[in-house]
Write a protein that holds these residues in place. Structure first.
Motif, PDB file in Angstrom:
ATOM      1  N   PHE A 118       0.876  -1.645   0.005  1.00  0.00           N
ATOM      2  CA  PHE A 118       0.050   0.030  -0.205  1.00  0.00           C
ATOM      3  C   PHE A 118       0.787   1.597  -0.347  1.00  0.00           C
ATOM      4  CE2 PHE A 118      -3.294  -3.382   0.738  1.00  0.00           C
ATOM      5  CZ  PHE A 118      -4.578  -2.101   0.884  1.00  0.00           C
ATOM      6  N   ALA A 119       0.137   1.673  -0.637  1.00  0.00           N
ATOM      7  CA  ALA A 119       1.194   3.627  -0.417  1.00  0.00           C
ATOM      8  C   ALA A 119       0.262   4.297   0.988  1.00  0.00           C
ATOM      9  CB  ALA A 119       0.634   4.404  -1.203  1.00  0.00           C
ATOM     10  N   HIS A 120       1.087   5.381   1.484  1.00  0.00           N
ATOM     11  CA  HIS A 120       0.275   5.850   2.764  1.00  0.00           C
ATOM     12  C   HIS A 120       0.650   7.238   2.517  1.00  0.00           C
ATOM     13  CE1 HIS A 120       1.295   6.355   7.538  1.00  0.00           C
ATOM     14  NE2 HIS A 120      -0.288   6.091   6.797  1.00  0.00           N
ATOM     15  N   GLY A 121      -0.261   7.819   3.923  1.00  0.00           N
ATOM     16  CA  GLY A 121       0.155   9.567   3.706  1.00  0.00           C
ATOM     17  C   GLY A 121      -0.865   9.573   4.768  1.00  0.00           C
ATOM     18  N   PHE A 122      -0.637  11.250   4.924  1.00  0.00           N
ATOM     19  CA  PHE A 122      -1.684  11.938   5.712  1.00  0.00           C
ATOM     20  C   PHE A 122      -1.877  12.527   6.162  1.00  0.00           C
ATOM     21  CE2 PHE A 122       2.462  11.266   8.198  1.00  0.00           C
ATOM     22  CZ  PHE A 122       2.851  12.192   9.214  1.00  0.00           C
ATOM     23  N   LEU A 123      -3.011  13.529   5.738  1.00  0.00           N
ATOM     24  CA  LEU A 123      -3.258  14.703   6.725  1.00  0.00           C
ATOM     25  C   LEU A 123      -2.910  15.517   8.157  1.00  0.00           C
ATOM     26  CD1 LEU A 123      -3.383  18.279   5.578  1.00  0.00           C
ATOM     27  CD2 LEU A 123      -5.892  17.239   5.029  1.00  0.00           C
ATOM     28  N   ASP A 142      16.744   4.566  -0.067  1.00  0.00           N
ATOM     29  CA  ASP A 142      16.580   4.618  -1.469  1.00  0.00           C
ATOM     30  C   ASP A 142      16.048   3.374  -1.913  1.00  0.00           C
ATOM     31  OD1 ASP A 142      17.970   2.113  -0.678  1.00  0.00           O
ATOM     32  OD2 ASP A 142      19.890   2.412  -1.862  1.00  0.00           O
ATOM     33  N   ASP A 143      15.355   3.504  -1.680  1.00  0.00           N
ATOM     34  CA  ASP A 143      13.996   2.016  -1.807  1.00  0.00           C
ATOM     35  C   ASP A 143      12.648   2.242  -2.074  1.00  0.00           C
ATOM     36  OD1 ASP A 143      12.893  -0.943  -2.813  1.00  0.00           O
ATOM     37  OD2 ASP A 143      12.626  -0.693  -1.064  1.00  0.00           O
ATOM     38  N   GLU A 144      11.879   4.217  -2.195  1.00  0.00           N
ATOM     39  CA  GLU A 144      10.747   4.707  -1.564  1.00  0.00           C
ATOM     40  C   GLU A 144      10.550   4.832  -2.787  1.00  0.00           C
ATOM     41  OE1 GLU A 144       9.244   7.559   1.845  1.00  0.00           O
ATOM     42  OE2 GLU A 144      10.226   8.796   0.612  1.00  0.00           O
ATOM     43  N   GLY A 145       9.171   4.660  -2.998  1.00  0.00           N
ATOM     44  CA  GLY A 145       8.278   5.429  -3.875  1.00  0.00           C
ATOM     45  C   GLY A 145       7.521   6.496  -3.559  1.00  0.00           C
ATOM     46  N   GLY A 146       6.351   6.800  -4.469  1.00  0.00           N
ATOM     47  CA  GLY A 146       5.076   7.547  -4.095  1.00  0.00           C
ATOM     48  C   GLY A 146       4.297   8.110  -4.998  1.00  0.00           C
TER      49      GLY A 146
END
Length: 192
Positions: A118-123, A142-146
């Protein structure tokens, strides 16, 4: 009464955790995680890293994921209030591209589990928020995507309230993220 009320979402693998809170005139006590209780609910996880962040109102972090070391995250807020989101990036999932969001706050004490894939985020909705989470794998920079927070194909309904889009505070890295259709997301590990 159990120590946790585990509420499964419409997206397989995502769930909300409501802990039992014991309150009296001195304050409160609650367990935020208990391996045995989670296993009894069929949730067999090993957490290897804990993280904490502090952010101001209007900060939007995400939507992030790891390619080769995807992390499951058990997230909660210890101060303030955030809107927390997970987007299903598992190509073989019937809910691929769908999102689930939950308001997490120091008052409601809810937690959200976002699984690997899953992609994860918050406001941040309050003047300030402190956000803590347990991860099932180690972070590797160096493994991060978005993917773009406001991707119209995903259609996350961010509760902006009195905030305007131009008031949101994003990192320079997050401002450059592209929509899901323009982002490689074929990282899902088959051994999940």
């Amino acid at each position: 009464m159990g120590k946790f009320n585990i509420i499964k979402s419409e997206i397989e693998g995502v769930f909300t955790v409501e802990p039992t809170v014991f309150e009296d005139e001195r304050g409160y006590f609650m367990e935020t995680y208990n391996e045995n209780d989670f296993k009894a609910e069929g949730i067999d996880l090993t957490f290897v890293q804990d993280n904490q962040s502090k952010s101001s109102k209007g900060v939007l972090r995400g939507l992030h994921f790891q390619y080769t070391q995807p992390q499951g995250k058990l997230v909660r807020v210890i101060k303030g209030e955030v809107f927390d989101v997970g987007v299903d990036l598992r190509k073989d999932s019937p809910t691929y591209g769908k999102w689930m969001g939950e308001i997490l706050s120091e008052e409601n004490k809810k937690q959200l589990f976002i699984p690997k894939g899953f992609a994860h985020g918050f406001l941040v909705l309050s003047d300030e928020a402190e956000f803590v989470y347990k991860c099932t794998d180690f972070y590797k920079g160096d493994d991060e995507g978005g993917i773009q927070w406001n991707d119209p194909d995903i259609g996350i309904e961010w509760p902006l309230g009195d905030l305007k889009e131009e008031d949101l505070i994003l990192s320079e890295k997050d401002k450059l993220l592209k929509p899901m259709k323009d982002t490689p997301t074929d990282f899902y590990m088959e051994d999940e």
